[in-house]
Motif scaffolding. Structure first.
Motif, mmCIF file in Angstrom:
data_model
loop_
_atom_site.group_PDB
_atom_site.id
_atom_site.type_symbol
_atom_site.label_atom_id
_atom_site.label_comp_id
_atom_site.label_asym_id
_atom_site.label_seq_id
_atom_site.Cartn_x
_atom_site.Cartn_y
_atom_site.Cartn_z
ATOM 1 N N VAL A 1 0.861 -1.199 -0.028
ATOM 2 C CA VAL A 1 0.054 -0.055 0.060
ATOM 3 C C VAL A 1 0.761 1.352 0.098
ATOM 4 O O VAL A 1 1.896 1.322 0.855
ATOM 5 N N ASP A 2 0.623 2.214 -0.832
ATOM 6 C CA ASP A 2 1.338 3.596 -0.663
ATOM 7 C C ASP A 2 0.622 4.386 0.040
ATOM 8 O O ASP A 2 -0.541 4.570 0.180
ATOM 9 N N GLY A 3 1.350 4.736 1.055
ATOM 10 C CA GLY A 3 0.763 5.748 2.018
ATOM 11 C C GLY A 3 0.051 6.963 1.878
ATOM 12 O O GLY A 3 -0.704 7.744 2.558
ATOM 13 N N PHE A 4 0.541 7.425 0.728
ATOM 14 C CA PHE A 4 0.043 8.670 -0.002
ATOM 15 C C PHE A 4 -1.458 8.508 -0.399
ATOM 16 O O PHE A 4 -2.488 9.105 0.030
ATOM 17 N N ILE B 1 2.575 -4.197 3.670
ATOM 18 C CA ILE B 1 3.855 -3.449 3.533
ATOM 19 C C ILE B 1 3.157 -1.971 3.290
ATOM 20 O O ILE B 1 2.914 -1.650 2.130
ATOM 21 N N LEU B 2 3.542 -1.101 4.076
ATOM 22 C CA LEU B 2 3.037 0.417 3.975
ATOM 23 C C LEU B 2 4.386 1.217 3.489
ATOM 24 O O LEU B 2 4.995 1.466 4.403
ATOM 25 N N GLY C 1 -4.001 7.213 6.153
ATOM 26 C CA GLY C 1 -4.559 6.670 7.570
ATOM 27 C C GLY C 1 -4.626 5.318 7.608
ATOM 28 O O GLY C 1 -5.491 4.869 7.832
ATOM 29 N N VAL C 2 -3.765 4.622 6.661
ATOM 30 C CA VAL C 2 -3.715 3.241 6.422
ATOM 31 C C VAL C 2 -3.998 2.383 7.716
ATOM 32 O O VAL C 2 -4.721 1.543 8.040
ATOM 33 N N LYS D 1 6.317 -1.248 7.972
ATOM 34 C CA LYS D 1 6.599 0.075 7.032
ATOM 35 C C LYS D 1 7.780 0.198 6.391
ATOM 36 O O LYS D 1 8.827 -0.690 6.643
ATOM 37 N N ALA D 2 7.786 0.897 5.475
ATOM 38 C CA ALA D 2 8.880 0.865 4.377
ATOM 39 C C ALA D 2 8.988 2.244 3.751
ATOM 40 O O ALA D 2 8.070 2.868 3.739
ATOM 41 N N HIS D 3 10.174 2.275 3.152
ATOM 42 C CA HIS D 3 10.367 3.604 2.482
ATOM 43 C C HIS D 3 11.435 3.454 1.363
ATOM 44 O O HIS D 3 12.125 2.451 1.028
#
Length: 336
Positions: free
Chosen positions: A165-168, A197-198, A205-206, A221-223
């Motif tokens: 999932v893309d956090g934006f 995987i965020l 607001g996932v 979480k990841a980036h």
């Protein structure tokens, strides 16, 4: 310039155009969701003798599945030393139905861009019929099969399903296509998964939403990161960027983050097949301004060899914020 998906997919408040189209969209959403669900329930899943890890998403468009697959490959080597993981993908936009092992002489027209990127890391199978591809990979010596996309494809039994999932963008307006960006009912998809995987900041607001729908579902979480050498190379450098991915604005932001001097940026549709005249215009524009023409890895593999020498790439790597949490999940579901 490509404008992307319908704006109302990611609106929190319904616009006038959305309200006017609502009756038609509701009908489309109902039938799309109904038949998608029916297909999954009526299908029989094949259980391979090797674990299958599915990296999928609930929304249409790019969420970061392929970079996640590549990062996951490295993590599996840590949790399962000696593993020989293979990738399997549909080969979207490629002409070959497979099952076929991606080779050096294949192009994106044959197997699609994702398959070419994955094949740079490990053996990659293109298979419209995943069961056939899975059997081929198993016979070829794969110890773990990483499936790029396929959360909604029930043909192979999945030992571990991860939703990217893309956090934006999150899950948009939470409606099913065409009313929204979802491929299926959100709660149903979350209940079939073993982890989220965020990627990026959780603007949407996932975490709150997932915790409310399926409280037990782990969120990792990841980036994305750009190599320090690449950052130095493009620092303050004048560039003209272009991208034909799910959300081209993501690449624009990457260029901003590495402090490139963006003179222009052109967006194209996802998996865009660049005509010669478009590429010539881009190269000419860069030459006139003295800028460097830059794009994504995914776009680069779709370019003809004759144009690749005129274009630079800004590669990205997915980094997990809590690698230990993911490693625990892998050990739990992949037989030790």
């Amino acid at each position: 310039m490509f404008k992307g998906p319908p704006f109302f997919w990611y609106q929190k408040r319904a616009s006038l155009s959305f309200k006017l189209l609502s009756p038609l969209l509701w009908i489309g959403q109902f039938f799309y969701g109904f038949f998608s669900s029916l297909k999954r329930k009526k299908s029989t899943s094949l259980k391979l003798n090797i674990p299958v890890i599915c990296v999928g998403n609930v929304s249409l468009g790019g969420a970061g599945k392929t970079p996640t697959c590549l990062a996951l490959y490295e993590i599996i080597l840590e949790t399962h030393p000696g593993a020989s993981s293979h990738f399997i993908t549909r080969g979207y936009k490629g002409s070959l139905k497979g099952p076929v092992l991606v080779k050096e002489d294949h192009t994106s027209l044959d197997v699609g861009d994702e398959a070419l990127l994955l094949s740079q890391k490990a053996p990659t199978w293109v298979a419209r019929f995943r069961q056939l591809g899975g059997k081929k990979a198993e016979k070829a010596g794969s110890t773990h099969l990483i499936m790029d996309d396929g959360l909604q494809n029930p043909s192979l039994f999945k030992d571990l399903s991860l939703i990217v999932v893309d956090g934006f963008f999150g899950f948009g307006n939470q409606h099913i296509f065409p009313m929204g960006p979802l491929r299926e009912n959100l709660k149903e998809s979350l209940e079939r998964a073993q982890g989220i995987i965020l990627i990026g900041d959780d603007i949407y607001g996932v975490q709150e939403l997932v915790s409310r729908l399926v409280p037990s579902l782990p969120i990792i979480k990841a980036h994305f990161e750009v190599d320090q050498k690449i950052q130095k190379e493009f620092y303050k450098k004048s560039v003209i960027g272009f991208a034909g991915i799910g959300f081209p604005d993501k690449f624009y932001k990457t260029l901003q983050d590495i402090n490139a001097n963006i003179l222009d940026f052109i967006s194209f549709p996802d998996h865009y097949k660049y005509p010669t005249y478009v590429l010539r215009d881009l190269v000419l524009k860069a030459q006139k301004t003295g800028a460097v023409l830059v794009t994504t890895e995914k776009d680069y593999v779709r370019l003809p060899d004759s144009f690749q020498k005129s274009v630079s790439v800004v590669p990205i790597t997915l980094v997990f914020d809590d690698k230990t949490k993911l490693m625990h999940l892998l050990r739990e579901h992949l037989h030790g």
